[in-house]
Design a protein around this motif. Structure first.
Motif, PDB file in Angstrom:
ATOM      1  N   ASN A 187       0.829  -1.301  -0.140  1.00 38.18           N
ATOM      2  CA  ASN A 187      -0.111   0.047   0.036  1.00 38.18           C
ATOM      3  C   ASN A 187       0.901   1.310  -0.088  1.00 38.18           C
ATOM      4  N   THR A 188       1.927   1.423   0.813  1.00 35.79           N
ATOM      5  CA  THR A 188       3.001   2.447   0.646  1.00 35.79           C
ATOM      6  C   THR A 188       3.525   2.729  -0.621  1.00 35.79           C
ATOM      7  N   LEU A 189       3.965   1.448  -1.015  1.00 39.70           N
ATOM      8  CA  LEU A 189       4.556   1.514  -2.645  1.00 39.70           C
ATOM      9  C   LEU A 189       3.742   2.080  -3.374  1.00 39.70           C
ATOM     10  N   ALA A 190       2.431   1.864  -3.561  1.00 37.93           N
ATOM     11  CA  ALA A 190       1.370   2.343  -4.253  1.00 37.93           C
ATOM     12  C   ALA A 190       1.351   3.908  -4.041  1.00 37.93           C
ATOM     13  N   PHE A 191       1.225   4.216  -2.909  1.00 36.68           N
ATOM     14  CA  PHE A 191       1.285   5.768  -2.479  1.00 36.68           C
ATOM     15  C   PHE A 191       2.382   6.378  -2.828  1.00 36.68           C
ATOM     16  N   ILE A 192       3.520   5.868  -3.046  1.00 37.14           N
ATOM     17  CA  ILE A 192       4.648   6.628  -3.424  1.00 37.14           C
ATOM     18  C   ILE A 192       4.551   6.663  -4.998  1.00 37.14           C
ATOM     19  N   SER A 193       3.987   5.668  -5.605  1.00 37.11           N
ATOM     20  CA  SER A 193       3.853   5.689  -7.165  1.00 37.11           C
ATOM     21  C   SER A 193       2.986   6.683  -7.605  1.00 37.11           C
ATOM     22  N   GLN A 194       1.795   6.747  -6.647  1.00 40.78           N
ATOM     23  CA  GLN A 194       0.884   7.713  -7.007  1.00 40.78           C
ATOM     24  C   GLN A 194       1.166   9.255  -6.867  1.00 40.78           C
ATOM     25  N   ILE A 195       2.180   9.315  -5.999  1.00 41.15           N
ATOM     26  CA  ILE A 195       2.718  10.727  -5.975  1.00 41.15           C
ATOM     27  C   ILE A 195       3.377  11.142  -7.018  1.00 41.15           C
ATOM     28  N   PHE A 196       4.334  10.116  -7.709  1.00 40.93           N
ATOM     29  CA  PHE A 196       5.141  10.456  -8.910  1.00 40.93           C
ATOM     30  C   PHE A 196       4.163  10.608 -10.123  1.00 40.93           C
ATOM     31  N   LYS A 197       2.925   9.971 -10.069  1.00 37.57           N
ATOM     32  CA  LYS A 197       2.149  10.118 -11.237  1.00 37.57           C
ATOM     33  C   LYS A 197       1.532  11.374 -11.078  1.00 37.57           C
ATOM     34  N   GLY A 198       1.199  11.815 -10.059  1.00 35.67           N
ATOM     35  CA  GLY A 198       0.515  13.345  -9.871  1.00 35.67           C
ATOM     36  C   GLY A 198       1.663  14.248 -10.249  1.00 35.67           C
TER      37      GLY A 198
ATOM     38  N   ALA B 171       4.167  13.988 -12.319  1.00 38.75           N
ATOM     39  CA  ALA B 171       4.075  13.871 -13.645  1.00 38.75           C
ATOM     40  C   ALA B 171       2.874  14.572 -14.510  1.00 38.75           C
ATOM     41  N   ALA B 172       1.818  14.651 -13.688  1.00 38.99           N
ATOM     42  CA  ALA B 172       0.744  15.197 -14.468  1.00 38.99           C
ATOM     43  C   ALA B 172       0.603  16.842 -13.959  1.00 38.99           C
ATOM     44  N   ASN B 173       1.737  17.174 -13.761  1.00 39.31           N
ATOM     45  CA  ASN B 173       1.991  18.564 -13.223  1.00 39.31           C
ATOM     46  C   ASN B 173       1.195  19.145 -12.153  1.00 39.31           C
ATOM     47  N   LYS B 174       1.026  18.306 -11.085  1.00 36.90           N
ATOM     48  CA  LYS B 174       0.419  18.805 -10.019  1.00 36.90           C
ATOM     49  C   LYS B 174       1.071  19.285  -9.042  1.00 36.90           C
ATOM     50  N   SER B 175       0.674  19.888  -8.026  1.00 38.73           N
ATOM     51  CA  SER B 175       1.708  20.488  -6.990  1.00 38.73           C
ATOM     52  C   SER B 175       2.035  19.463  -6.174  1.00 38.73           C
ATOM     53  N   LEU B 176       2.994  19.650  -5.343  1.00 37.28           N
ATOM     54  CA  LEU B 176       3.313  18.497  -4.259  1.00 37.28           C
ATOM     55  C   LEU B 176       1.977  18.211  -3.462  1.00 37.28           C
ATOM     56  N   LYS B 177       1.435  19.145  -2.856  1.00 37.93           N
ATOM     57  CA  LYS B 177       0.519  18.934  -2.001  1.00 37.93           C
ATOM     58  C   LYS B 177      -0.765  18.202  -2.646  1.00 37.93           C
ATOM     59  N   ASP B 178      -1.051  18.653  -3.797  1.00 32.76           N
ATOM     60  CA  ASP B 178      -2.137  17.884  -4.689  1.00 32.76           C
ATOM     61  C   ASP B 178      -1.761  16.408  -5.047  1.00 32.76           C
ATOM     62  N   ALA B 179      -0.566  16.382  -5.308  1.00 37.85           N
ATOM     63  CA  ALA B 179      -0.019  14.928  -5.684  1.00 37.85           C
ATOM     64  C   ALA B 179      -0.335  13.882  -4.517  1.00 37.85           C
ATOM     65  N   VAL B 180       0.385  14.588  -3.793  1.00 36.62           N
ATOM     66  CA  VAL B 180       0.475  13.631  -2.086  1.00 36.62           C
ATOM     67  C   VAL B 180      -1.226  13.555  -1.613  1.00 36.62           C
ATOM     68  N   SER B 181      -1.866  14.621  -1.732  1.00 41.35           N
ATOM     69  CA  SER B 181      -3.365  14.550  -1.218  1.00 41.35           C
ATOM     70  C   SER B 181      -4.084  13.376  -1.988  1.00 41.35           C
ATOM     71  N   ASP B 182      -3.965  13.534  -3.362  1.00 44.26           N
ATOM     72  CA  ASP B 182      -4.674  12.608  -4.337  1.00 44.26           C
ATOM     73  C   ASP B 182      -4.148  11.099  -4.033  1.00 44.26           C
ATOM     74  N   ALA B 183      -2.600  11.022  -3.849  1.00 47.11           N
ATOM     75  CA  ALA B 183      -2.213   9.715  -3.627  1.00 47.11           C
ATOM     76  C   ALA B 183      -2.785   8.881  -2.284  1.00 47.11           C
TER      77      ALA B 183
ATOM     78  N   LEU C  70       2.925  20.896   3.631  1.00 48.84           N
ATOM     79  CA  LEU C  70       3.917  20.183   2.724  1.00 48.84           C
ATOM     80  C   LEU C  70       4.771  21.431   1.940  1.00 48.84           C
ATOM     81  N   PRO C  71       6.050  21.155   1.564  1.00 47.17           N
ATOM     82  CA  PRO C  71       6.849  21.832   0.767  1.00 47.17           C
ATOM     83  C   PRO C  71       6.161  22.097  -0.744  1.00 47.17           C
ATOM     84  N   SER C  72       6.868  22.907  -1.400  1.00 44.51           N
ATOM     85  CA  SER C  72       6.063  23.331  -2.725  1.00 44.51           C
ATOM     86  C   SER C  72       6.764  22.292  -3.714  1.00 44.51           C
ATOM     87  N   ARG C  73       6.323  22.225  -4.720  1.00 46.29           N
ATOM     88  CA  ARG C  73       6.811  21.238  -5.866  1.00 46.29           C
ATOM     89  C   ARG C  73       8.438  21.540  -6.000  1.00 46.29           C
TER      90      ARG C  73
END
Length: 208
Positions: A104-115, A117-129, A153-156
């Motif tokens: 589950n945690t590995l999937a979480f980290i993967s989802q962050i990088f997907k976010g 890659a979709a040009n999301k802010s870090l906050k949005d990428a982490v929140s969605d993940a 959370l820090p900026s992208r």
């Protein structure tokens, strides 16, 4: 002549990606290889905000418990099969359940990088993940507390700089990690087919 010592963060994402790409999902996955690759994941928690520091501790605890099984159960299949056989697969802190939590945690980290890659802010990428992975295992009060903590959370830009990446290099290494991690998660998750894993009893007290 003096040489600048290279910051370990500069190699974080390439090392993480390479560790998981070396695992062959076409064959049963060796326990030692998996836990070794997971050890490369931990540093990311130091870069995505203090609200996830408890996640870092939980991740290492579970990784260590799976690592302790490596001699007796050299393949991840062995751990899951043993958990099914003795009925501990859904029991808290059992090797089988801890392995599932690592996924589950590995999937979480993967989802962050997907976010990202979709040009999301870090906050949005982490929140969605979080919503897509770990959040599904947490009670409402825990989800609410963690979401509130994401404000810090820090900026992208700061995040990428902290792990020694540019926008371009992060996309290259990140895509490699996503592909490798998703293949591993899918492979190991298939071992849990037909098993309903319980939600976490993690509480907000653990955060303070």
């Amino acid at each position: 002549m003096f040489h600048h010592a290279k910051d370990e963060s500069e190699d974080f994402l390439p090392n993480l990606t390479q560790s998981f790409k070396q695992i062959d999902v076409e064959k049963p996955i060796p326990t030692k290889d998996f836990v070794s690759a997971c050890s490369k994941v931990q540093p990311i928690f130091d870069h995505i905000g203090t609200v996830f520091l408890i996640a870092k501790h939980e991740f290492e605890t579970k990784r260590s418990s799976v690592e302790a099984q490596a001699e007796a159960k050299p393949l991840l299949n062995d751990i899951v099969d043993a958990g099914k056989a003795d009925g501990t697969i859904t029991i808290k802190n059992s090797p089988g359940r801890n392995l599932h939590r690592l996924l589950n945690t590995l999937a979480f980290i993967s989802q962050i990088f997907k976010g990202l890659a979709a040009n999301k802010s870090l906050k949005d990428a982490v929140s969605d993940a979080y919503d897509e992975t770990l959040g599904k295992l947490h009670a409402w009060v825990v989800r609410t507390g963690i979401k509130a903590g994401m404000i810090g959370l820090p900026s992208r830009e700061h995040f990428l700089k902290s792990i020694g990446e540019t926008e371009e290099s992060a996309r290259i290494h990140g895509d490699g990690f996503i592909e490798a991690a998703d293949a591993i998660v899918e492979s190991i998750n298939s071992l849990y087919s037909g098993i309903e894993m319980p939600k976490s009893d993690f509480s907000m007290k653990s955060l303070w």
